[in-house]
Write an enzyme that holds these catalytic residues in place. Structure first.
Site, PDB file in Angstrom:
ATOM      1  N   GLY A   1      33.625  24.797-138.870  1.00  0.00           N
ATOM      2  CA  GLY A   1      32.763  25.995-139.742  1.00  0.00           C
ATOM      3  C   GLY A   1      33.799  25.857-140.843  1.00  0.00           C
TER       4      GLY A   1
ATOM      5  N   ALA B   1      35.837  28.074-136.646  1.00  0.00           N
ATOM      6  CA  ALA B   1      36.152  28.899-136.431  1.00  0.00           C
ATOM      7  C   ALA B   1      37.211  28.513-135.296  1.00  0.00           C
ATOM      8  CB  ALA B   1      35.089  29.241-135.757  1.00  0.00           C
TER       9      ALA B   1
ATOM     10  N   GLU C   1      31.045  24.174-143.313  1.00  0.00           N
ATOM     11  CA  GLU C   1      30.123  25.180-143.037  1.00  0.00           C
ATOM     12  C   GLU C   1      30.740  26.194-144.220  1.00  0.00           C
ATOM     13  OE1 GLU C   1      29.763  26.482-139.543  1.00  0.00           O
ATOM     14  OE2 GLU C   1      27.825  25.714-139.205  1.00  0.00           O
TER      15      GLU C   1
ATOM     16  N   GLU D   1      30.435  20.927-133.280  1.00  0.00           N
ATOM     17  CA  GLU D   1      30.737  22.013-132.342  1.00  0.00           C
ATOM     18  C   GLU D   1      29.727  21.196-130.756  1.00  0.00           C
ATOM     19  OE1 GLU D   1      29.894  22.323-135.745  1.00  0.00           O
ATOM     20  OE2 GLU D   1      30.399  24.236-136.669  1.00  0.00           O
TER      21      GLU D   1
HETATM   22  N1  DAK Z   1      40.385  27.014-132.980  1.00  0.00           N
HETATM   23  C1  DAK Z   1      41.674  27.081-132.599  1.00  0.00           C
HETATM   24  N2  DAK Z   1      42.943  27.049-132.473  1.00  0.00           N
HETATM   25  C2  DAK Z   1      42.342  25.447-133.398  1.00  0.00           C
HETATM   26  C3  DAK Z   1      41.252  24.493-133.954  1.00  0.00           C
HETATM   27  C4  DAK Z   1      40.622  25.483-134.173  1.00  0.00           C
HETATM   28  N3  DAK Z   1      38.928  25.752-134.445  1.00  0.00           N
HETATM   29  N4  DAK Z   1      42.079  24.172-134.798  1.00  0.00           N
HETATM   30  C5  DAK Z   1      42.918  23.500-134.129  1.00  0.00           C
HETATM   31  N5  DAK Z   1      43.434  24.417-133.456  1.00  0.00           N
HETATM   32  C6  DAK Z   1      45.257  24.706-132.777  1.00  0.00           C
HETATM   33  C7  DAK Z   1      45.608  23.568-132.123  1.00  0.00           C
HETATM   34  O1  DAK Z   1      44.759  24.059-130.790  1.00  0.00           O
HETATM   35  C8  DAK Z   1      46.879  23.448-132.209  1.00  0.00           C
HETATM   36  O2  DAK Z   1      47.239  24.884-131.684  1.00  0.00           O
HETATM   37  P1  DAK Z   1      48.765  24.638-130.529  1.00  0.00           P
HETATM   38  O3  DAK Z   1      48.233  24.029-129.406  1.00  0.00           O
HETATM   39  O4  DAK Z   1      49.963  24.115-131.420  1.00  0.00           O
HETATM   40  O5  DAK Z   1      49.313  26.047-130.670  1.00  0.00           O
HETATM   41  C9  DAK Z   1      47.210  23.607-133.551  1.00  0.00           C
HETATM   42  O6  DAK Z   1      45.976  23.958-134.443  1.00  0.00           O
HETATM   43  C10 DAK Z   1      47.233  22.055-134.038  1.00  0.00           C
HETATM   44  O7  DAK Z   1      46.347  21.054-133.877  1.00  0.00           O
HETATM   45  P2  DAK Z   1      46.255  20.619-132.654  1.00  0.00           P
HETATM   46  O8  DAK Z   1      47.907  19.862-131.802  1.00  0.00           O
HETATM   47  O9  DAK Z   1      44.866  19.649-132.098  1.00  0.00           O
HETATM   48  O10 DAK Z   1      46.707  18.609-134.136  1.00  0.00           O
HETATM   49  P3  DAK Z   1      46.409  17.468-134.448  1.00  0.00           P
HETATM   50  O11 DAK Z   1      46.518  16.357-135.340  1.00  0.00           O
HETATM   51  O12 DAK Z   1      46.323  16.532-132.631  1.00  0.00           O
HETATM   52  O13 DAK Z   1      44.465  17.733-134.411  1.00  0.00           O
HETATM   53  C11 DAK Z   1      42.301  18.468-134.705  1.00  0.00           C
HETATM   54  C12 DAK Z   1      43.600  18.290-135.447  1.00  0.00           C
HETATM   55  C13 DAK Z   1      41.133  19.346-136.167  1.00  0.00           C
HETATM   56  C14 DAK Z   1      41.387  17.097-134.880  1.00  0.00           C
HETATM   57  C15 DAK Z   1      42.109  19.337-133.443  1.00  0.00           C
HETATM   58  O14 DAK Z   1      42.819  20.428-133.527  1.00  0.00           O
HETATM   59  C16 DAK Z   1      40.746  19.564-132.967  1.00  0.00           C
HETATM   60  O15 DAK Z   1      39.820  18.964-132.306  1.00  0.00           O
HETATM   61  N6  DAK Z   1      40.180  20.946-133.915  1.00  0.00           N
HETATM   62  C17 DAK Z   1      39.263  21.597-133.375  1.00  0.00           C
HETATM   63  C18 DAK Z   1      38.139  21.762-134.180  1.00  0.00           C
HETATM   64  C19 DAK Z   1      36.310  21.619-133.621  1.00  0.00           C
HETATM   65  O16 DAK Z   1      35.764  22.109-132.788  1.00  0.00           O
HETATM   66  N7  DAK Z   1      36.427  23.075-134.684  1.00  0.00           N
HETATM   67  C20 DAK Z   1      34.879  23.299-134.852  1.00  0.00           C
HETATM   68  C21 DAK Z   1      35.000  24.561-134.067  1.00  0.00           C
HETATM   69  S1  DAK Z   1      33.538  25.687-133.426  1.00  0.00           S
HETATM   70  C22 DAK Z   1      28.924  31.299-137.123  1.00  0.00           C
HETATM   71  C23 DAK Z   1      29.957  30.679-138.029  1.00  0.00           C
HETATM   72  C24 DAK Z   1      30.946  29.554-137.420  1.00  0.00           C
HETATM   73  C25 DAK Z   1      30.854  29.138-136.591  1.00  0.00           C
HETATM   74  C26 DAK Z   1      30.114  29.456-135.432  1.00  0.00           C
HETATM   75  C27 DAK Z   1      29.383  30.339-135.781  1.00  0.00           C
HETATM   76  N8  DAK Z   1      28.308  32.536-137.275  1.00  0.00           N
HETATM   77  C28 DAK Z   1      27.698  32.785-137.680  1.00  0.00           C
HETATM   78  C29 DAK Z   1      27.073  32.098-135.818  1.00  0.00           C
HETATM   79  C30 DAK Z   1      32.094  27.607-135.972  1.00  0.00           C
HETATM   80  C31 DAK Z   1      31.733  27.341-135.144  1.00  0.00           C
HETATM   81  C32 DAK Z   1      33.208  26.059-134.893  1.00  0.00           C
HETATM   82  O17 DAK Z   1      33.564  26.026-135.993  1.00  0.00           O
END
Ligand code: DAK
Length: 257
Positions: free
Chosen positions: A108, A65, A111, A131
């Site tokens: 997400g 997400a 998921e 998460e």
């Molecule tokens: N959201 C927003 N931006 C993201 C992102 C995300 N999840 N993942 C990556 N990006 C963005 C980065 O900020 C970066 O943006 P800029 O800095 O270029 O503007 C760009 O994508 C490229 O990412 P990186 O520079 O970080 O690239 P790397 O190769 O170094 O790293 C990475 C890739 C995927 C390992 C890293 O970006 C990362 O850790 N991203 C976050 C992953 C994460 O924590 N995902 C979980 C998010 S929480 C629900 C339904 C769904 C959910 C919750 C509730 N309900 C129905 C209630 C879901 C929650 C989640 O998914």
């Protein structure tokens, strides 16, 4: 239809949906989810389409997400507008969804992948629920579908560490169906989708529903459901065509009637 965050195309009865937010690793913002789920429902109603293929790009199926959106919203706002409710509609799609997943499949994204009925993964896929590292927990089935797929212990390890597993591990855990080189995961998934698209659509739909009963209801109820589905299909034109084609030693032409 023109979309901002997804691309769509169709091929031999397969409706193809590709997430298209590559600069942010296909982070799933609310607008993307609205487009995606709307399109899945449209394809589900489309008589020309028999199977849906869902994919991202080689680097990311989806990295979760959109954290920018979540970081700014308050709990009350999120609950009041129920923007996440869009996720619930994916599980109601009656046609099979084949996932073609490569690169980051996180949060997400994982998921969403688990909402696909069959998954072909590339060797480069990294799959996880990070998460916990953000101080939250999965909210779209991560604690439930992951546990049903891989069992309590492996699910807990993934969920409590937030560390991703490799495609090869995901295959061992039963989380994906096949792992192939990144050059071929999409074609492999498309081939599989086309193969299913040639099957009788009513039987495909009934089988998908019946299989998920295995997770949801007591065995005898699920067996009753299966038997009723079997009886229903005996009344279909495709059953006549399928059996006739076998007897005439020719390929069946199924119409979904
Ligand atoms: N959201 C927003 N931006 C993201 C992102 C995300 N999840 N993942 C990556 N990006 C963005 C980065 O900020 C970066 O943006 P800029 O800095 O270029 O503007 C760009 O994508 C490229 O990412 P990186 O520079 O970080 O690239 P790397 O190769 O170094 O790293 C990475 C890739 C995927 C390992 C890293 O970006 C990362 O850790 N991203 C976050 C992953 C994460 O924590 N995902 C979980 C998010 S929480 C629900 C339904 C769904 C959910 C919750 C509730 N309900 C129905 C209630 C879901 C929650 C989640 O998914």
């Amino acid at each position: 239809m023109a979309y901002a965050y997804i691309n769509t195309s169709r091929e031999d009865g397969v409706g193809i949906v590709s997430l298209n937010r590559p600069k942010l690793h296909n982070a799933l913002n609310f607008a993307l989810m609205e487009e995606l789920v709307g399109e899945l429902e449209r394809l589900d109603r489309d008589e020309q389409i028999r199977v849906i293929l869902l994919t991202g790009n080689d680097k990311a199926f989806a990295a979760g997400a959109d954290i920018n959106e979540m970081a700014e919203a308050s709990a009350i706002e999120i609950m009041k507008y129920d923007q996440f409710a869009v996720w619930d509609r994916i599980a109601r799609v009656s046609k099979p969804i084949v996932g073609a997943a490569s690169g980051f499949v996180l949060g997400g994204g994982c998921e969403l992948m688990m909402n696909c009925d069959i998954v072909i993964a590339s060797e480069t896929a990294l799959i996880g629920q990070p998460e916990i590292k953000l101080g939250i927990m999965p909210g779209a089935g991560g604690t439930q579908r992951l546990t049903r797929a891989v069992g309590v212990r492996k699910a807990l390890e993934m969920l409590l560490t937030g560390e991703p597993i490799t495609a090869k591990q995901a295959l061992q855990y039963g989380l994906v169906n096949r792992v192939v080189p990144v050059e071929s995961y999409y074609q492999e998934a498309l081939k599989l989708a086309k193969q299913i698209a040639e099957q009788p659509p009513l039987a495909v739909r009934m089988i998908k529903k019946a299989v998920y009963k295995a997770d949801d209801v007591p065995l005898q109820d699920a067996l009753d459901y299966e038997r009723n589905g079997f009886y229903l299909l005996l009344a279909s034109e495709d059953r006549k065509e399928g059996m006739q084609a076998f007897l005439e030693k020719r390929k069946a032409r199924f119409t979904g009637k």
